[in-house]
Design a protein around this motif. Structure first.
Motif, PDB file in Angstrom:
ATOM      1  N   HIS A 152       0.833  -1.209   0.000  1.00 44.23           N
ATOM      2  CA  HIS A 152       0.000   0.000   0.000  1.00 44.23           C
ATOM      3  C   HIS A 152       0.866   1.258   0.000  1.00 44.23           C
ATOM      4  CE1 HIS A 152      -3.641   2.304   0.516  1.00 44.23           C
ATOM      5  NE2 HIS A 152      -3.152   2.900   1.592  1.00 44.23           N
ATOM      6  N   LYS A 153       1.979   1.224   0.707  1.00 46.24           N
ATOM      7  CA  LYS A 153       2.893   2.375   0.744  1.00 46.24           C
ATOM      8  C   LYS A 153       3.579   2.585  -0.607  1.00 46.24           C
ATOM      9  CE  LYS A 153       4.046   1.919   5.674  1.00 46.24           C
ATOM     10  NZ  LYS A 153       5.128   1.550   6.627  1.00 46.24           N
ATOM     11  N   ASP A 154       3.904   1.485  -1.289  1.00 45.96           N
ATOM     12  CA  ASP A 154       4.660   1.570  -2.537  1.00 45.96           C
ATOM     13  C   ASP A 154       3.794   1.938  -3.750  1.00 45.96           C
ATOM     14  OD1 ASP A 154       6.923   0.915  -1.138  1.00 45.96           O
ATOM     15  OD2 ASP A 154       6.969  -1.186  -1.774  1.00 45.96           O
ATOM     16  N   ILE A 155       2.524   1.684  -3.682  1.00 43.80           N
ATOM     17  CA  ILE A 155       1.538   1.992  -4.743  1.00 43.80           C
ATOM     18  C   ILE A 155       1.942   1.452  -6.122  1.00 43.80           C
ATOM     19  CG2 ILE A 155      -0.114   3.743  -5.516  1.00 43.80           C
ATOM     20  CD1 ILE A 155       1.124   5.696  -3.560  1.00 43.80           C
ATOM     21  N   PRO A 156       2.207   0.153  -6.260  1.00 41.74           N
ATOM     22  CA  PRO A 156       2.371  -0.402  -7.606  1.00 41.74           C
ATOM     23  C   PRO A 156       1.023  -0.618  -8.292  1.00 41.74           C
ATOM     24  CG  PRO A 156       2.578  -2.137  -5.982  1.00 41.74           C
ATOM     25  CD  PRO A 156       2.417  -0.867  -5.210  1.00 41.74           C
ATOM     26  N   SER A 157      -0.056  -0.435  -7.512  1.00 43.81           N
ATOM     27  CA  SER A 157      -1.398  -0.710  -8.022  1.00 43.81           C
ATOM     28  C   SER A 157      -2.418   0.128  -7.275  1.00 43.81           C
ATOM     29  CB  SER A 157      -1.738  -2.192  -7.848  1.00 43.81           C
ATOM     30  OG  SER A 157      -1.730  -2.538  -6.458  1.00 43.81           O
ATOM     31  N   ILE A 158      -3.584   0.222  -7.868  1.00 45.43           N
ATOM     32  CA  ILE A 158      -4.769   0.736  -7.171  1.00 45.43           C
ATOM     33  C   ILE A 158      -5.694  -0.463  -7.025  1.00 45.43           C
ATOM     34  CG2 ILE A 158      -6.710   2.336  -7.208  1.00 45.43           C
ATOM     35  CD1 ILE A 158      -5.051   4.082  -9.132  1.00 45.43           C
ATOM     36  N   GLU A 159      -5.836  -0.961  -5.827  1.00 44.59           N
ATOM     37  CA  GLU A 159      -6.697  -2.119  -5.594  1.00 44.59           C
ATOM     38  C   GLU A 159      -8.153  -1.666  -5.548  1.00 44.59           C
ATOM     39  OE1 GLU A 159      -5.449  -5.206  -5.542  1.00 44.59           O
ATOM     40  OE2 GLU A 159      -3.454  -4.340  -5.853  1.00 44.59           O
ATOM     41  N   VAL A 160      -9.003  -2.358  -6.292  1.00 45.59           N
ATOM     42  CA  VAL A 160     -10.411  -1.972  -6.378  1.00 45.59           C
ATOM     43  C   VAL A 160     -11.277  -2.881  -5.509  1.00 45.59           C
ATOM     44  CG1 VAL A 160     -12.338  -1.498  -7.923  1.00 45.59           C
ATOM     45  CG2 VAL A 160      -9.994  -1.076  -8.692  1.00 45.59           C
ATOM     46  N   GLY A 161     -11.163  -4.189  -5.693  1.00 45.29           N
ATOM     47  CA  GLY A 161     -11.926  -5.117  -4.851  1.00 45.29           C
ATOM     48  C   GLY A 161     -12.688  -6.142  -5.655  1.00 45.29           C
ATOM     49  N   ALA A 162     -13.648  -6.783  -4.995  1.00 43.14           N
ATOM     50  CA  ALA A 162     -14.406  -7.883  -5.610  1.00 43.14           C
ATOM     51  C   ALA A 162     -15.534  -7.335  -6.463  1.00 43.14           C
ATOM     52  CB  ALA A 162     -14.949  -8.818  -4.531  1.00 43.14           C
ATOM     53  N   ASN A 163     -15.455  -7.586  -7.750  1.00 46.74           N
ATOM     54  CA  ASN A 163     -16.512  -7.189  -8.675  1.00 46.74           C
ATOM     55  C   ASN A 163     -17.727  -8.083  -8.504  1.00 46.74           C
ATOM     56  OD1 ASN A 163     -14.353  -8.984  -9.815  1.00 46.74           O
ATOM     57  ND2 ASN A 163     -15.993  -9.426 -11.270  1.00 46.74           N
ATOM     58  N   PRO A 164     -18.921  -7.589  -8.821  1.00 45.85           N
ATOM     59  CA  PRO A 164     -20.114  -8.436  -8.730  1.00 45.85           C
ATOM     60  C   PRO A 164     -19.999  -9.630  -9.675  1.00 45.85           C
ATOM     61  CG  PRO A 164     -20.711  -6.123  -8.996  1.00 45.85           C
ATOM     62  CD  PRO A 164     -19.240  -6.218  -9.238  1.00 45.85           C
ATOM     63  N   ASN A 165     -20.403 -10.787  -9.200  1.00 45.82           N
ATOM     64  CA  ASN A 165     -20.361 -12.008 -10.007  1.00 45.82           C
ATOM     65  C   ASN A 165     -21.790 -12.519 -10.151  1.00 45.82           C
ATOM     66  OD1 ASN A 165     -19.872 -14.470 -11.218  1.00 45.82           O
ATOM     67  ND2 ASN A 165     -18.094 -14.936  -9.960  1.00 45.82           N
ATOM     68  N   VAL A 166     -22.383 -12.235 -11.291  1.00 47.26           N
ATOM     69  CA  VAL A 166     -23.800 -12.549 -11.521  1.00 47.26           C
ATOM     70  C   VAL A 166     -23.921 -13.721 -12.490  1.00 47.26           C
ATOM     71  CG1 VAL A 166     -26.005 -11.681 -12.384  1.00 47.26           C
ATOM     72  CG2 VAL A 166     -24.475 -10.159 -11.101  1.00 47.26           C
ATOM     73  N   THR A 167     -24.719 -14.706 -12.125  1.00 46.98           N
ATOM     74  CA  THR A 167     -24.984 -15.864 -12.985  1.00 46.98           C
ATOM     75  C   THR A 167     -26.463 -15.890 -13.342  1.00 46.98           C
ATOM     76  OG1 THR A 167     -23.237 -17.149 -11.929  1.00 46.98           O
ATOM     77  CG2 THR A 167     -24.901 -18.375 -13.168  1.00 46.98           C
ATOM     78  N   VAL A 168     -26.731 -16.086 -14.618  1.00 47.37           N
ATOM     79  CA  VAL A 168     -28.108 -16.262 -15.096  1.00 47.37           C
ATOM     80  C   VAL A 168     -28.221 -17.673 -15.650  1.00 47.37           C
ATOM     81  CG1 VAL A 168     -29.866 -15.510 -16.740  1.00 47.37           C
ATOM     82  CG2 VAL A 168     -28.407 -13.820 -15.626  1.00 47.37           C
ATOM     83  N   SER A 169     -29.221 -18.406 -15.198  1.00 43.68           N
ATOM     84  CA  SER A 169     -29.421 -19.770 -15.697  1.00 43.68           C
ATOM     85  C   SER A 169     -30.898 -20.001 -15.979  1.00 43.68           C
ATOM     86  CB  SER A 169     -28.924 -20.802 -14.683  1.00 43.68           C
ATOM     87  OG  SER A 169     -29.622 -20.684 -13.452  1.00 43.68           O
ATOM     88  N   SER A 170     -31.145 -20.792 -17.000  1.00 39.38           N
ATOM     89  CA  SER A 170     -32.505 -21.227 -17.274  1.00 39.38           C
ATOM     90  C   SER A 170     -33.027 -22.017 -16.083  1.00 39.38           C
ATOM     91  CB  SER A 170     -32.522 -22.106 -18.524  1.00 39.38           C
ATOM     92  OG  SER A 170     -33.742 -22.814 -18.627  1.00 39.38           O
ATOM     93  N   LYS A 171     -34.306 -21.942 -15.838  1.00 41.54           N
ATOM     94  CA  LYS A 171     -34.867 -22.669 -14.701  1.00 41.54           C
ATOM     95  C   LYS A 171     -34.839 -24.181 -14.913  1.00 41.54           C
ATOM     96  CE  LYS A 171     -37.440 -19.112 -12.351  1.00 41.54           C
ATOM     97  NZ  LYS A 171     -38.711 -18.667 -11.754  1.00 41.54           N
ATOM     98  N   ARG A 172     -34.496 -24.615 -16.106  1.00 40.37           N
ATOM     99  CA  ARG A 172     -34.362 -26.061 -16.328  1.00 40.37           C
ATOM    100  C   ARG A 172     -32.949 -26.554 -16.016  1.00 40.37           C
ATOM    101  NH1 ARG A 172     -33.240 -28.177 -21.780  1.00 40.37           N
ATOM    102  NH2 ARG A 172     -31.941 -26.696 -22.893  1.00 40.37           N
ATOM    103  N   VAL A 173     -32.029 -25.648 -15.678  1.00 36.67           N
ATOM    104  CA  VAL A 173     -30.651 -26.009 -15.355  1.00 36.67           C
ATOM    105  C   VAL A 173     -30.515 -26.252 -13.856  1.00 36.67           C
ATOM    106  CG1 VAL A 173     -28.254 -25.219 -15.322  1.00 36.67           C
ATOM    107  CG2 VAL A 173     -29.695 -24.748 -17.317  1.00 36.67           C
ATOM    108  N   HIS A 174     -29.999 -27.410 -13.482  1.00 34.10           N
ATOM    109  CA  HIS A 174     -29.846 -27.765 -12.074  1.00 34.10           C
ATOM    110  C   HIS A 174     -28.405 -28.232 -11.816  1.00 34.10           C
ATOM    111  CE1 HIS A 174     -34.269 -27.779 -11.557  1.00 34.10           C
ATOM    112  NE2 HIS A 174     -34.258 -28.266 -12.793  1.00 34.10           N
ATOM    113  N   GLN A 175     -27.916 -27.925 -10.626  1.00 34.46           N
ATOM    114  CA  GLN A 175     -26.592 -28.385 -10.181  1.00 34.46           C
ATOM    115  C   GLN A 175     -25.459 -27.925 -11.114  1.00 34.46           C
ATOM    116  OE1 GLN A 175     -27.334 -29.163  -6.963  1.00 34.46           O
ATOM    117  NE2 GLN A 175     -26.083 -31.009  -7.063  1.00 34.46           N
ATOM    118  N   TYR A 176     -25.507 -26.671 -11.519  1.00 33.00           N
ATOM    119  CA  TYR A 176     -24.431 -26.193 -12.396  1.00 33.00           C
ATOM    120  C   TYR A 176     -23.162 -25.880 -11.616  1.00 33.00           C
ATOM    121  CZ  TYR A 176     -25.212 -21.330 -10.949  1.00 33.00           C
ATOM    122  OH  TYR A 176     -25.312 -20.166 -10.223  1.00 33.00           O
ATOM    123  N   ALA A 177     -23.275 -25.643 -10.317  1.00 29.76           N
ATOM    124  CA  ALA A 177     -22.083 -25.294  -9.537  1.00 29.76           C
ATOM    125  C   ALA A 177     -22.207 -25.833  -8.115  1.00 29.76           C
ATOM    126  CB  ALA A 177     -21.886 -23.780  -9.516  1.00 29.76           C
TER     127      ALA A 177
END
Length: 545
Positions: free
Chosen positions: A503-528
């Motif tokens: 953080h002191k050295d600033i090689p990066s700007i850390e942003v964080g966890a982006n939203p992770n959205v999954t869309v599945s048909s209602k006929r899909v089961h046990q995908y994950a």
């Protein structure tokens, strides 16, 4: 599927002491294989047959996650190739190609009993020779494997169904690093003696998994077909998986809404602006969650080989020009989880919450740039920088950064590329000044975070490694010590010191966890059903009304 009771050594007990995740590992080691992931109720309802149309974006340069950690590879590959272990949502290990495992008292030998009767898709027998070849190869060519297996001195193969990983130093995260998406086991007989990085089998893979590679029509689709000889019968339930590359987000949304696509997640999902509308549709499920094994995290890296960016005053000024709270509200619609530290909030046991973003202060940023010798010219421009971005990153996020920098007189020219070209530009040609990346934390900082800030992991041409070309001997020391520290309290202290120094050295700007959205048909089961989420095997996925 079963496994004998495992042996828990005193050193392993010490290494796991105080870590909720690793405490649960002990239970898993004693019960591995007795329960089927997804549960008996799910299996009782499973229906055989059908084709899954699955959207993946961006288009990967290959399929197997052997020489790359790219999202397309880590998503598609595990349907074809397998790892030694899989994991539940608590990251407890479960048998896959390994049916049982023990750890020596000194923590330097991991012995795996391998599943018998497993065939490669070309009919050859799977054996310990494949495991030894794969682990040694991952140590050389995999972006994270260079750190994960850094302490591996050899892989012994006393017989065809036993593999022993021998270490020079303890590796407290090793048992969690053996999923197909992270450490795929590949066929020695097809890779040995060839240039692994250029092997045709990276794009036309032969595996042991539930699906067999059939074809890849560039720019269109990949077809995977059911493996009729899969060792875990009656799985898989699907006849076919068609991976469709739909790069336009509006087109993906329309296809998911109409039902011509059955599943889309992450980069293959819908624009975040469509989430609320999709939640009201009768034919789809919308789910937002971060999978335990992945650890979503995004960040902005400075190329420290760029003369202007070698000045910490300039990097600090750029950091102060970006209002991350406004970013979360406008780009991520408040659904992201900000983190100013490279170890994000999803890895809460190591995350240092005392680290906060550099305060949003454009006036101070302009004053700092003046003092650094970068004053506005007649056109109002101080600096011109090349701004790249991983196609997994929302383009609106990159536009936000460009606009923020523009307000303080920094002209950030956005260069947009397809995924393969981006990787070449960023990691081989290093033709960037700033890049907006999406390098996940994964399940442990020694695997997901060390690769980025460890100076020894800088290698031109190695994707998703040390993009900034950051070198700090103290950070190297802290990371290397944490990677072998079995005392949990000491390990956390090392990671906290690492976060504060970065953080002191600033090689990066850390942003964080982006939203992770999954869309599945209602006929899909046990995908994950596993902790790997969409990076699992789809062996339990089935289609039913």
């Amino acid at each position: 599927m079963s496994a004998r009771k495992q042996t828990n050594t005193p050193l392993l007990q010490t290494a796991l002491n105080g870590i909720a995740l690793q405490r649960r590992l002990l239970l898993a080691l004693s019960t591995a294989g007795l329960l089927t992931l997804g549960g008996p109720a799910a299996l009782a309802q499973a229906k055989a047959g059908g084709t899954l149309n699955w959207a993946v974006n961006p288009v990967p340069s290959s399929i197997v996650p052997l020489t790359t950690t790219a999202g397309g590879n880590t998503e598609i590959g595990p349907k074809i190739v397998e790892g030694l272990l899989t994991y539940d949502e608590e990251l407890r290990p479960k048998p896959l190609l390994a049916t049982a495992w023990t750890v020596s008292k000194d923590g330097l030998q991991y012995k795996f009993e391998l599943r018998r009767g497993v065939k490669w898709h070309d009919g050859k027998d799977f054996s310990s020779a494949d495991v030894a070849f794969s682990i040694n190869t991952l140590k050389q060519v995999h972006p994270r494997g260079r750190a994960t297996f850094a302490n591996v001195t050899e892989v012994r193969t006393p017989d065809a169904h036993t593999a022993v990983i021998v270490l020079s130093k303890p590796s407290p995260f090793l048992l969690t690093a053996l999923a197909a998406a992270e450490s795929p086991i590949v066929p020695k007989h097809l890779y040995e003696g060839s240039d692994v990085a250029a092997s045709k089998y990276n794009s036309a893979p032969v595996g042991t998994g539930p699906f067999v590679f059939k074809e890849w029509v560039q720019g269109s689709h990949i077809i995977l077909e059911r493996n009729p000889n899969y060792w875990d019968k009656p799985k898989p339930y699907l006849d076919r998986v068609v991976v469709r590359f739909v790069t336009d987000s509006a087109a993906r949304a329309a296809a998911l809404e109409s039902g011509s696509l059955d599943l889309g997640a992450g980069g293959g999902g819908i624009p975040i602006t469509d989430v609320e509308r999709f939640k009201k549709l009768p034919n789809v499920n919308v789910e937002s969650r971060n999978w335990a094994y992945v650890g979503d995290h995004q960040q902005i890296y400075f190329n420290l080989d760029t003369p202007a960016l070698q000045k910490i005053e300039v990097r600090r000024a750029l950091a102060q020009s970006i209002d991350l709270n406004a970013f979360n509200r406008t780009v991520w619609l408040g659904l992201g989880k900000l983190s100013a530290s490279p170890i994000g909030t999803l890895q809460s046991r190591y995350h240092d919450k005392s680290i906060q973003p550099y305060p949003f202060n454009p006036k101070q940023a302009e004053a700092d740039l003046d003092a650094a010798g970068y004053k506005r010219d007649a056109q109002g421009t101080r600096l011109k920088l090349r701004l790249l971005f991983n196609p997994f990153v929302d383009r609106r996020a990159v536009d936000f950064v460009r606009q923020s920098l523009g307000r303080i007189g920094v002209d950030a020219n956005i260069e947009a590329y397809d995924f393969a070209t981006y990787v070449t530009k960023a990691y081989t040609e290093r033709a960037f000044d700033i890049t907006f990346e999406s390098l996940t934390n994964i399940f442990d900082p020694s695997v997901g975070v060390q690769r980025i800030f460890w100076s020894k992991n800088f290698k031109v041409g190695l994707p998703f490694s040390n993009a900034p070309h950051y070198v700090n001997p103290e950070v190297d020391r802290l990371l290397e010590a944490a990677a072998v520290e079995v005392d949990e309290a000491k390990r956390r202290d090392l990671f906290v010191a690492f976060q504060q120094q970065v953080h002191k050295d600033i090689p990066s700007i850390e942003v964080g966890a982006n939203p992770n959205v999954t869309v599945s048909s209602k006929r899909v089961h046990q995908y994950a059903p596993t902790g790997e989420g969409i990076r699992g095997s789809f062996s339990e996925l089935y289609l039913a009304p």
